[in-house]
Motif scaffolding. Structure first.
Motif, PDB file in Angstrom:
ATOM      1  N   GLU A   1      37.443  57.186 -74.662  1.00 14.44           N
ATOM      2  CA  GLU A   1      38.717  56.554 -74.263  1.00 14.44           C
ATOM      3  C   GLU A   1      38.726  55.105 -73.900  1.00 14.44           C
ATOM      4  O   GLU A   1      39.420  53.916 -74.241  1.00 14.44           O
ATOM      5  CB  GLU A   1      39.563  57.210 -73.426  1.00 14.44           C
TER       6      GLU A   1
ATOM      7  N   ASP B   1      39.853  63.766 -71.797  1.00 19.44           N
ATOM      8  CA  ASP B   1      38.942  64.666 -72.045  1.00 19.44           C
ATOM      9  C   ASP B   1      37.462  64.245 -72.186  1.00 19.44           C
ATOM     10  O   ASP B   1      36.546  64.655 -71.972  1.00 19.44           O
ATOM     11  CB  ASP B   1      39.273  65.370 -73.069  1.00 19.44           C
ATOM     12  N   PHE B   2      37.531  62.910 -72.606  1.00 18.40           N
ATOM     13  CA  PHE B   2      36.307  62.264 -73.138  1.00 18.40           C
ATOM     14  C   PHE B   2      36.599  60.645 -72.540  1.00 18.40           C
ATOM     15  O   PHE B   2      36.683  59.851 -73.181  1.00 18.40           O
ATOM     16  CB  PHE B   2      35.824  62.238 -74.440  1.00 18.40           C
TER      17      PHE B   2
ATOM     18  N   HIS C   1      42.780  68.816 -77.967  1.00 23.13           N
ATOM     19  CA  HIS C   1      42.211  67.749 -76.823  1.00 23.13           C
ATOM     20  C   HIS C   1      43.359  66.829 -76.245  1.00 23.13           C
ATOM     21  O   HIS C   1      44.544  66.846 -76.832  1.00 23.13           O
ATOM     22  CB  HIS C   1      41.120  67.087 -77.570  1.00 23.13           C
ATOM     23  N   LYS C   2      43.237  66.477 -75.168  1.00 24.94           N
ATOM     24  CA  LYS C   2      44.213  65.455 -74.427  1.00 24.94           C
ATOM     25  C   LYS C   2      43.352  64.319 -74.016  1.00 24.94           C
ATOM     26  O   LYS C   2      42.115  64.202 -73.801  1.00 24.94           O
ATOM     27  CB  LYS C   2      44.957  66.327 -73.514  1.00 24.94           C
ATOM     28  N   GLU C   3      44.438  63.390 -73.699  1.00 26.57           N
ATOM     29  CA  GLU C   3      43.766  62.059 -72.934  1.00 26.57           C
ATOM     30  C   GLU C   3      42.960  62.411 -71.668  1.00 26.57           C
ATOM     31  O   GLU C   3      43.516  63.283 -70.982  1.00 26.57           O
ATOM     32  CB  GLU C   3      44.944  61.051 -72.734  1.00 26.57           C
TER      33      GLU C   3
ATOM     34  N   HIS D   1      39.237  62.334 -81.260  1.00 28.53           N
ATOM     35  CA  HIS D   1      39.876  63.724 -80.660  1.00 28.53           C
ATOM     36  C   HIS D   1      41.379  63.437 -80.068  1.00 28.53           C
ATOM     37  O   HIS D   1      41.965  64.507 -79.875  1.00 28.53           O
ATOM     38  CB  HIS D   1      39.148  64.120 -79.222  1.00 28.53           C
TER      39      HIS D   1
ATOM     40  N   ASP E   1      30.921  63.507 -75.253  1.00 29.18           N
ATOM     41  CA  ASP E   1      31.339  62.033 -74.842  1.00 29.18           C
ATOM     42  C   ASP E   1      30.034  61.054 -74.955  1.00 29.18           C
ATOM     43  O   ASP E   1      28.949  61.625 -75.133  1.00 29.18           O
ATOM     44  CB  ASP E   1      31.824  61.782 -73.399  1.00 29.18           C
TER      45      ASP E   1
END
Length: 366
Positions: free
Chosen positions: A333, A328-329, A324-326, A314, A103
């Protein structure tokens, strides 16, 4: 409407020199590589404070060849940031390696060095920091981590021509640096273009071969290479522009300083210019929780804008296989939801800057 960028006004300011340079290439018939590309490479070597520059056809190719020259391939991992243009990650994918995301630091929009070490595995071979928007990444801790773990550092400097970190030019700090000369960049060609910088003669030799079908002399191919050569016309254009890059950079910084001062005290979050770095403002990205509404408001008030970038890599469908999914970073985001780039180019007139400032100050959700 205040334009987001105006490439024509810059061309008109140097038209005679550009036209003469382009006609010179047409008359010489050195259309691919050639003396104009070599002359530009020499100028850019001095500018980036490096030992070697290899012109290539795009910034993406610069990334791809740098990774290959560093020995990155299938089964390897390369650490980078998800908050970047997709080319950064695509170049890793081209080699067969796996991108591993870390991130960003929300103040700089660049990779957070404090999170890098946790992402290192036995398969990690390189770190690829991105100097986003013209802001250098925090290179000292990145280089220290890389040295401790035996990793290569490849700088994505596609948006950071002339940016500096503690007095050192980006592209000279890591093992290799990668630049784009896409027309809208701070140093833009009149078409596609890119370059690799390095202080390592073996990396330089390998990149030179890889950009030209893996050969050091014609028809003798020692490596499986590519047709990634810089065209003569683009080399000639870039050579002319090298005389002006510092003046244009300071003009960008002056516009940014004016925005900073005018927007202080409003709810709009302006870019953080860190004291140990020279930010060159490829874009001037503000932040607002109501970004999409603000963008519409500015359009209605005659101000063009852009978003760099609305979806972090991602979460792009193209890289769904990474799993990856919402969430994760979260910093990447949040930036993707909130950033908005306002007009920024060296020739932006003061009266148009005033219109941008007035529109932002009239934003009702302060």
């Amino acid at each position: 409407m205040v334009p987001f960028v105006d490439l024509k006004v810059q061309y008109l300011s140097i038209k005679e020199e550009i036209d003469t340079a382009v006609l010179g290439v047409l008359e010489s018939t050195q259309f691919v590589l050639g003396k104009e590309v070599a002359a530009f490479e020499e100028l850019f070597t001095a500018y980036t404070q490096t030992s070697h520059v290899m012109g290539v056809n795009t910034g993406t190719s610069a990334l791809h060849l740098s990774l290959l020259a560093a020995g990155i391939g299938r089964g390897d991992e390369v650490i980078t940031t998800p908050f970047t243009f997709i080319a950064t990650v695509s170049a890793i994918d081209y080699t067969g390696a796996t991108p591993v995301f870390v991130d960003i630091d929300p103040a700089s929009f660049t990779i957070d060095p404090a999170k890098i070490e946790a992402a290192i595995t036995p398969r990690t071979k390189a770190i690829l920091p991105v100097h986003l928007y013209g802001q250098p990444a925090d290179m000292d801790p990145i280089m220290e981590i890389a040295k401790r773990h035996g990793l290569v550092v490849i700088e994505d400097a596609a948006q950071a021509h002339g940016a500096e970190y503690k007095g050192r030019r980006v592209g000279s700090i890591g093992d290799l640096g990668c630049f784009s000369f896409y027309p809208g960049k701070n140093l833009g060609a009149y078409g596609e273009g890119g370059a690799v910088t390095t202080n390592n003669p073996e990396f330089a030799r390998t990149v030179k071969m890889l950009r030209d079908w893996g050969a050091e002399r014609k028809y003798y191919h020692d490596l499986k290479g590519f047709n990634y050569r810089l065209e003569g016309i683009q080399g000639a254009v870039l050579k002319v522009k090298m005389k002006y890059i510092e003046g244009w950079t300071e003009a960008r910084r002056a516009v940014a300083a004016r925005y900073d001062e005018a927007l202080a005290g409003t709810s709009i979050r302006t870019p953080t210019a860190l004291p140990d770095r020279r930010h060159v403002y490829h874009v001037y990205a503000i932040r607002d929780a109501q970004r999409d509404t603000l963008q519409t408001f500015l359009h209605d008030h005659g101000v063009s804008t852009g978003i760099h970038y609305p979806i972090p890599v991602h979460l792009q469908r193209a890289f769904a296989e990474l799993g990856h999914k919402e969430g994760d970073f979260p910093h990447s985001e949040a930036a993707a939801r909130e950033v908005l780039s306002i007009p920024m180019y060296p020739e932006l007139p003061e009266d148009q800057q005033d219109l941008v400032i007035a529109a932002l100050k009239a934003w009702p959700l302060q």
